[in-house]
Design an enzyme around this catalytic site. Structure first.
Site, PDB file in Angstrom:
ATOM      1  N   ARG A 270     -16.399 -34.668 -26.271  1.00  0.00           N
ATOM      2  CA  ARG A 270     -17.244 -33.638 -26.852  1.00  0.00           C
ATOM      3  C   ARG A 270     -17.270 -33.848 -28.358  1.00  0.00           C
ATOM      4  O   ARG A 270     -16.321 -33.517 -29.064  1.00  0.00           O
ATOM      5  CB  ARG A 270     -16.671 -32.263 -26.510  1.00  0.00           C
ATOM      6  CG  ARG A 270     -17.622 -31.103 -26.755  1.00  0.00           C
ATOM      7  CD  ARG A 270     -16.865 -29.790 -26.712  1.00  0.00           C
ATOM      8  NE  ARG A 270     -16.068 -29.604 -27.917  1.00  0.00           N
ATOM      9  CZ  ARG A 270     -14.939 -28.899 -27.970  1.00  0.00           C
ATOM     10  NH1 ARG A 270     -14.435 -28.351 -26.882  1.00  0.00           N
ATOM     11  NH2 ARG A 270     -14.291 -28.763 -29.118  1.00  0.00           N
ATOM     12  N   HIS A 274     -17.119 -26.551 -29.079  1.00  0.00           N
ATOM     13  CA  HIS A 274     -17.183 -26.033 -27.714  1.00  0.00           C
ATOM     14  C   HIS A 274     -18.479 -25.245 -27.525  1.00  0.00           C
ATOM     15  O   HIS A 274     -19.217 -25.437 -26.570  1.00  0.00           O
ATOM     16  CB  HIS A 274     -15.966 -25.147 -27.442  1.00  0.00           C
ATOM     17  CG  HIS A 274     -15.998 -24.459 -26.123  1.00  0.00           C
ATOM     18  ND1 HIS A 274     -15.884 -25.140 -24.933  1.00  0.00           N
ATOM     19  CD2 HIS A 274     -16.132 -23.147 -25.805  1.00  0.00           C
ATOM     20  CE1 HIS A 274     -15.949 -24.286 -23.933  1.00  0.00           C
ATOM     21  NE2 HIS A 274     -16.106 -23.069 -24.434  1.00  0.00           N
ATOM     22  N   TYR A 283      -8.976 -28.180 -35.213  1.00  0.00           N
ATOM     23  CA  TYR A 283      -8.037 -28.753 -34.254  1.00  0.00           C
ATOM     24  C   TYR A 283      -8.317 -30.211 -33.870  1.00  0.00           C
ATOM     25  O   TYR A 283      -7.503 -30.838 -33.200  1.00  0.00           O
ATOM     26  CB  TYR A 283      -7.996 -27.900 -32.970  1.00  0.00           C
ATOM     27  CG  TYR A 283      -9.342 -27.700 -32.296  1.00  0.00           C
ATOM     28  CD1 TYR A 283      -9.861 -28.647 -31.415  1.00  0.00           C
ATOM     29  CD2 TYR A 283     -10.089 -26.556 -32.542  1.00  0.00           C
ATOM     30  CE1 TYR A 283     -11.081 -28.457 -30.801  1.00  0.00           C
ATOM     31  CE2 TYR A 283     -11.320 -26.357 -31.936  1.00  0.00           C
ATOM     32  CZ  TYR A 283     -11.806 -27.310 -31.056  1.00  0.00           C
ATOM     33  OH  TYR A 283     -13.031 -27.123 -30.453  1.00  0.00           O
TER      34      TYR A 283
END
Length: 376
Positions: A270, A274, A283
């Protein structure tokens, strides 16, 4: 087709262990890599067909970028980007027949595009102008499932129904790596194996379950789980559209011939957040992202086509124009949407009239009228 769904365990096909290395037919540089027996499953894919797949990849990426921009500009409430996962979705969706049925999560916008969902209909829910994006029966694809993993049970049930009806259509459940921890996905695999349902569990392992890395929940490859349920599984390079197509064709063939379910783990990444409410910079290691950028699904197909003479500057420019046209249609379809009357939210809660819903409609109508009285 077996005469009964209560077949003995001995009649089940032996579940295969995942490959040590994911199936790959095009490496990141675009070089063709032999991989038996999957080479045979794409032996008929011509240069023109591969160029058509490349066009799909370009268009869905352009639409995804446009939708993200629309959200940033306040035109959409939310958008789940698919950047980096185009090959996994396009390569698998283009294998399916119109009478097959797809049950997806919320990121499979490329699958929706391949199934023929109208561009504007992809945006309805995220714009807030509809409770459901499209008519599932027109395109053979259910509307997005926001609750994680529920669609796996729906796909399994649909597949069992198709088998009982004597049809050779298949069902596909798309979900992410995070969903494999949900009970619904595991329960769906139990039933699918028991009934030898013609269903394909397609896991897009994009390395992240929101902000948690896949290694937190999976100490071994996710595909290793399926054989424990009696379901053969395979790992595939999810950034290789040709390999994904080959693996999907084999799984579909097995399902149509009565061989039961297959679990596919498409290993991808990805590249964006998200959803547009997420900040992956908090992160994600930028070096890791840079490494995966070198495995870009579009770049490898383009490199392969150019080397083989299947893509020149003129064709690339033509594809880019078509992508821009699709993006313009996408934007216009978003900004031109009209908000529906508030009471229409009750129209399709149930197929038949329902006293409880009717009462809620009445109460909400009175509530709205109170504002009008206050203004007057």
């Amino acid at each position: 087709m077996p005469s009964s769904l209560s077949e003995s365990r001995e009649s089940q096909p032996r579940a295969s262990a995942p490959h040590d290395r994911p199936v790959q037919l095009l490496d990141p540089s675009g070089r063709r890599v032999p991989h038996a027996p999957y080479d045979d499953y794409v032996a008929d894919v011509s240069g023109d067909q591969l160029a058509s797949l490349y066009e799909d990849l370009v268009i869905v990426r352009r639409l995804d970028v446009e939708a993200t921009a629309l959200q940033r500009q306040g035109e959409l409430g939310l958008w789940p980007p698919l950047l980096g996962q185009e090959a996994a979705q396009v390569g698998s969706a283009r294998v399916l027949r119109p009478d097959d049925f797809v049950f997806s999560s919320y990121r499979e916008n490329a699958v929706a595009y391949c199934r023929g969902v109208k561009l504007t209909e992809m945006l309805n829910v995220w714009r807030g102008t509809a409770l459901s994006g499209w008519n599932p029966y027109e395109v053979g694809m259910a509307t997005p499932a926001i609750v994680i993993g529920t669609q796996a049970l729906h796909a399994m049930g649909y597949a069992v129904g198709a088998k009982l009806d004597g049809e050779d259509s298949v069902a596909v459940a798309y979900f992410g790596d995070g969903a494999t921890t949900q009970g619904d996905v595991n329960e769906a695999m139990v039933f699918a194996a028991s009934f030898r349902a013609p269903v394909i569990f397609f896991c897009q392992n994009n390395q992240w379950a929101i902000s948690e890395p896949v290694t937190l929940q999976a100490q071994r490859p996710i595909a290793d789980r399926a054989p424990g349920f009696g379901i053969p599984s395979v790992r595939v390079d999810g950034n290789d559209v040709l390999a994904v197509m080959a693996v999907m064709r084999r799984a579909v063939e097995q399902a149509r011939e009565g061989g039961g379910p297959t679990f596919i783990e498409a290993i991808t990444y990805r590249m964006g957040p998200h959803t547009t409410s997420d900040d992956p910079s908090r992160y994600v290691d930028p070096l890791e992202r840079e490494e995966w950028a070198g495995r870009d699904p579009l770049a490898r197909v383009e490199a392969h086509l150019r080397e083989a003479g299947g893509l020149d500057d003129a064709l690339a420019a033509s594809i880019a124009r078509r992508a821009d046209e699709a993006a313009a249609e996408f934007r216009a379809g978003c900004t031109e949407q009209v908000d529906p009357p508030p009471l229409t939210m009750f129209d399709h809660v149930y197929a038949e009239p329902h006293r409880g819903v009717d009462e809620q409609r009445r109460q909400f109508g009175e509530y709205l009228e109170s504002f009008e009285e206050g203004v007057n």
